[in-house]
Structure formats: C-alpha cells, structure tokens
Design a protein around this motif. Structure first.
Motif, PDB file in Angstrom:
ATOM      1  N   GLN A  72       0.770  -1.182  -0.013  1.00  0.00           N
ATOM      2  CA  GLN A  72      -0.019  -0.086   0.063  1.00  0.00           C
ATOM      3  C   GLN A  72       0.991   1.232  -0.039  1.00  0.00           C
ATOM      4  OE1 GLN A  72      -2.426  -0.732   3.491  1.00  0.00           O
ATOM      5  NE2 GLN A  72      -3.422  -2.547   2.435  1.00  0.00           N
ATOM      6  N   GLY A  73       2.100   1.098  -0.043  1.00  0.00           N
ATOM      7  CA  GLY A  73       3.013   2.216  -0.238  1.00  0.00           C
ATOM      8  C   GLY A  73       3.759   2.667   0.909  1.00  0.00           C
ATOM      9  N   ALA A  74       3.735   2.075   1.984  1.00  0.00           N
ATOM     10  CA  ALA A  74       4.369   2.407   3.263  1.00  0.00           C
ATOM     11  C   ALA A  74       5.915   2.419   3.017  1.00  0.00           C
ATOM     12  CB  ALA A  74       4.139   1.350   4.515  1.00  0.00           C
ATOM     13  N   ASP A  88       7.071 -14.234  -1.034  1.00  0.00           N
ATOM     14  CA  ASP A  88       6.558 -14.492  -2.401  1.00  0.00           C
ATOM     15  C   ASP A  88       5.197 -13.288  -2.674  1.00  0.00           C
ATOM     16  OD1 ASP A  88       8.394 -16.526  -2.670  1.00  0.00           O
ATOM     17  OD2 ASP A  88       7.112 -18.096  -2.257  1.00  0.00           O
ATOM     18  N   TYR A  89       4.795 -13.048  -1.922  1.00  0.00           N
ATOM     19  CA  TYR A  89       3.640 -12.375  -2.135  1.00  0.00           C
ATOM     20  C   TYR A  89       3.959 -10.904  -2.308  1.00  0.00           C
ATOM     21  CZ  TYR A  89      -0.568  -9.405  -0.942  1.00  0.00           C
ATOM     22  OH  TYR A  89      -1.713  -8.270  -1.294  1.00  0.00           O
ATOM     23  N   ALA A  90       4.650 -10.305  -1.781  1.00  0.00           N
ATOM     24  CA  ALA A  90       5.330  -9.281  -1.932  1.00  0.00           C
ATOM     25  C   ALA A  90       6.177  -8.866  -3.214  1.00  0.00           C
ATOM     26  CB  ALA A  90       6.401  -8.499  -0.963  1.00  0.00           C
ATOM     27  N   ILE A  91       6.875 -10.232  -3.728  1.00  0.00           N
ATOM     28  CA  ILE A  91       7.443 -10.231  -4.766  1.00  0.00           C
ATOM     29  C   ILE A  91       6.707 -10.280  -5.979  1.00  0.00           C
ATOM     30  CG2 ILE A  91       9.025 -11.607  -6.451  1.00  0.00           C
ATOM     31  CD1 ILE A  91      10.512 -12.429  -3.828  1.00  0.00           C
ATOM     32  N   ALA A  92       5.357 -10.769  -5.979  1.00  0.00           N
ATOM     33  CA  ALA A  92       4.503 -10.877  -6.911  1.00  0.00           C
ATOM     34  C   ALA A  92       3.828  -9.576  -6.954  1.00  0.00           C
ATOM     35  CB  ALA A  92       3.379 -11.973  -6.424  1.00  0.00           C
ATOM     36  N   LYS A  93       3.697  -8.781  -5.915  1.00  0.00           N
ATOM     37  CA  LYS A  93       3.140  -7.406  -6.034  1.00  0.00           C
ATOM     38  C   LYS A  93       4.036  -6.266  -6.546  1.00  0.00           C
ATOM     39  CE  LYS A  93      -0.909  -8.537  -4.596  1.00  0.00           C
ATOM     40  NZ  LYS A  93      -1.939  -8.688  -5.376  1.00  0.00           N
ATOM     41  N   LYS A  94       5.405  -7.019  -6.834  1.00  0.00           N
ATOM     42  CA  LYS A  94       6.480  -6.070  -7.464  1.00  0.00           C
ATOM     43  C   LYS A  94       6.963  -4.870  -6.464  1.00  0.00           C
ATOM     44  CE  LYS A  94       5.424  -7.164 -12.024  1.00  0.00           C
ATOM     45  NZ  LYS A  94       5.942  -8.000 -12.287  1.00  0.00           N
ATOM     46  N   THR A 225      13.498  -3.652  -0.463  1.00  0.00           N
ATOM     47  CA  THR A 225      12.378  -3.131  -1.348  1.00  0.00           C
ATOM     48  C   THR A 225      12.714  -2.508  -2.551  1.00  0.00           C
ATOM     49  OG1 THR A 225      12.301  -0.923  -0.330  1.00  0.00           O
ATOM     50  CG2 THR A 225      11.153  -2.862   0.831  1.00  0.00           C
ATOM     51  N   THR A 226      11.696  -2.383  -3.493  1.00  0.00           N
ATOM     52  CA  THR A 226      12.215  -1.842  -4.690  1.00  0.00           C
ATOM     53  C   THR A 226      12.402  -0.156  -4.723  1.00  0.00           C
ATOM     54  OG1 THR A 226       9.952  -1.540  -5.182  1.00  0.00           O
ATOM     55  CG2 THR A 226      10.751  -3.310  -6.268  1.00  0.00           C
ATOM     56  N   THR A 227      12.226   0.463  -3.508  1.00  0.00           N
ATOM     57  CA  THR A 227      12.371   1.728  -3.259  1.00  0.00           C
ATOM     58  C   THR A 227      13.285   2.022  -2.302  1.00  0.00           C
ATOM     59  OG1 THR A 227      10.639   1.647  -1.377  1.00  0.00           O
ATOM     60  CG2 THR A 227       9.849   2.413  -3.630  1.00  0.00           C
TER      61      THR A 227
END
Length: 261
Positions: A72-74, A88-94, A225-227
């Motif tokens: 959700q952007g935290a 795995d869930y977080a990876i699927a959500k990119k 994370t990606t950020t």
C-alpha cells in the motif's frame, strides 16, 4: 573587489548554513520485520549503528500485515518475513527487489504454558491430545489464516491429528508476540509460538517442541524493497556477517547461509 569577495564569502557561509541540516541529516534505514525478530534484530541493528552511524526506524508486526503495508506504499527499505509465502506475495506485487532476497534464518515452533503451570514435558507426537491438555482454557497462537506462526501451528496439528478437536479452543492473535503475551499473562492455558519467542519471555515455559517434519520448514527470508535507499545493500550484507550470525544464534535462530566475514 575586496568588498565583493567578502559579500560572496558571506553568502556562501549563509547558504552552507541553510543547507547543512539536510546535508548533515542522519542516514536512516527503515526495516519492516516479523514480530519474532525483535530482540535479536534490535541488538544487531544497535551493533550496525555503532559501526556505521546509520540509524534505524523499525516496524515489528505479523509478516502478513507488513507485506500489505508495503504493498500500500508504506516507506520501507527492508522486509524480513517469518515465512516464504509473504515474501513471495510481496515479490508478486513487485514491491521487493527479488535479486536481493536471501533465505536467512530458520526456527522451530514449541508448545508453551505459563511459567507456574503444573503441566510439564509434553510428548508432541502423532495422536497427542492438545484439546484435552488445554482443559477449559484457551490455546493462543497467531491467526492461522495469515500469521506465519499460526499457519505453521495449524499445519503441524493437522499432520499430528490434533487440529479438529483443538480448533474451538484457539485464541487467534494478531502476531506471535501477542500470542506469547496471552500465555505469559495467564489469559491462555497454552500457546504455540517460535522457540525464540519463548526463550525471551520469563513468564512462560516450553513444555514441548513440535517435530520439524510435522510442518513446512520455518524460513525467514530478507530482501530490499524496490524503493530501498542505497545504503541498504551494505546492511543486508551485515545481516549475513559472522557478527550477526553469533547474535541470531544466541537467540536461538538457525543461520541458513554461509556467513560473510
């Protein structure tokens, strides 16, 4: 000419003063970590801060909650999950930098009771009667639908043939630490938590350990994370160091990777 030079110097000093708070801002890494990591990770992060000056903002909660908050952007730089499913869930959500992922730690699940309980030394094996053991009291663990420790607990009890009778007695907690607290306060007769949690809570005692073969392997993956900020990579390397290994093992975690010196 001298006056112009002096004005320029004064301007640069003032400009530097205006910029210095931002320039001198402390570097901070934001970590979202499974609740069961708190004691060990707090000590590791303190060691990292002492070594580098980098500080931490840490959120401890159930892995399910953290993964969804990141989705959700935290703002987070690092995610440490108590199971592979939520990573795995977080990876699927990119939201995760997948190449940075490492399956770092292992753990075990145990049956606990309040420290002054009369019950001791339960043989947890096929056909053991958890419902009878709980009597009229409750059994605390994490929500079996989402919280990793609860998922592991349900899988083990199903494997051992004890789930169906015991299910009505369960008090589902929002995290493993919440379940631990229920038992420590005597609000639940029994609980199923990680061995590492039981080891840091003086208000409970371990009365049995679930066989490793009764549930999926307990694995804690960690990733950026990606950020994530640039300094996150160095921190992830520190989590794999010999120094971190000794701290994790002190708290009872199993180190699953070859340590980086």
């Amino acid at each position: 000419m001298l006056r112009i030079s002096g004005l320029f110097t004064a301007f640069m000093i003032l400009a530097g003063a205006a910029l210095s708070p931002a320039a001198a801002e402390d570097k901070t890494i934001t970590v979202f970590a499974a609740a069961s990591m708190k004691n060990a990770l707090d000590e590791i992060d303190a060691a990292y801060t002492a070594r580098t000056g980098v500080k931490f903002s840490i959120s401890y909660a159930a892995s399910s909650v953290l993964a969804k908050q990141i989705e959700q952007g935290a703002p987070a730089d690092v995610f440490v999950s108590a199971d592979t499913d939520w990573m795995d869930y977080a990876i699927a959500k990119k939201t995760i930098n997948e190449p940075s992922r490492v399956n770092l730690l292992g753990n075990s699940i145990v049956l606990i009771a309040p420290k002054d309980a009369r019950i001791d030394n339960v043989d947890i094996a096929q056909g053991f009667d958890l419902a009878k053991l709980a009597g009229d009291g409750r059994i605390a663990t994490g929500d079996v639908k989402s919280v990793p420790v609860g998922k592991y607990a349900k899988a083990a009890l199903e494997k051992l043939g004890a789930w169906q009778a015991a299910e009505p007695k369960f008090a589902m907690a929002e995290s493993v630490r919440a379940a631990l607290t229920l038992v420590a306060r005597g609000e639940a007769n029994l609980g199923i938590v990680y061995s590492t949690d039981a080891n840091v809570e003086p208000g409970v005692k371990i009365i049995g350990t679930f066989p490793a073969a009764s549930h999926p392997a307990i694995v804690y993956p960690v990733a950026a994370t990606t950020t994530a900020k640039g300094e996150t990579g160095d921190y992830l390397a520190f989590l794999r160091s010999s120094a971190a290994k000794s701290i994790f093992e002190k708290y009872g975690f199993k180190f699953l990777v070859s340590p980086i010196t």
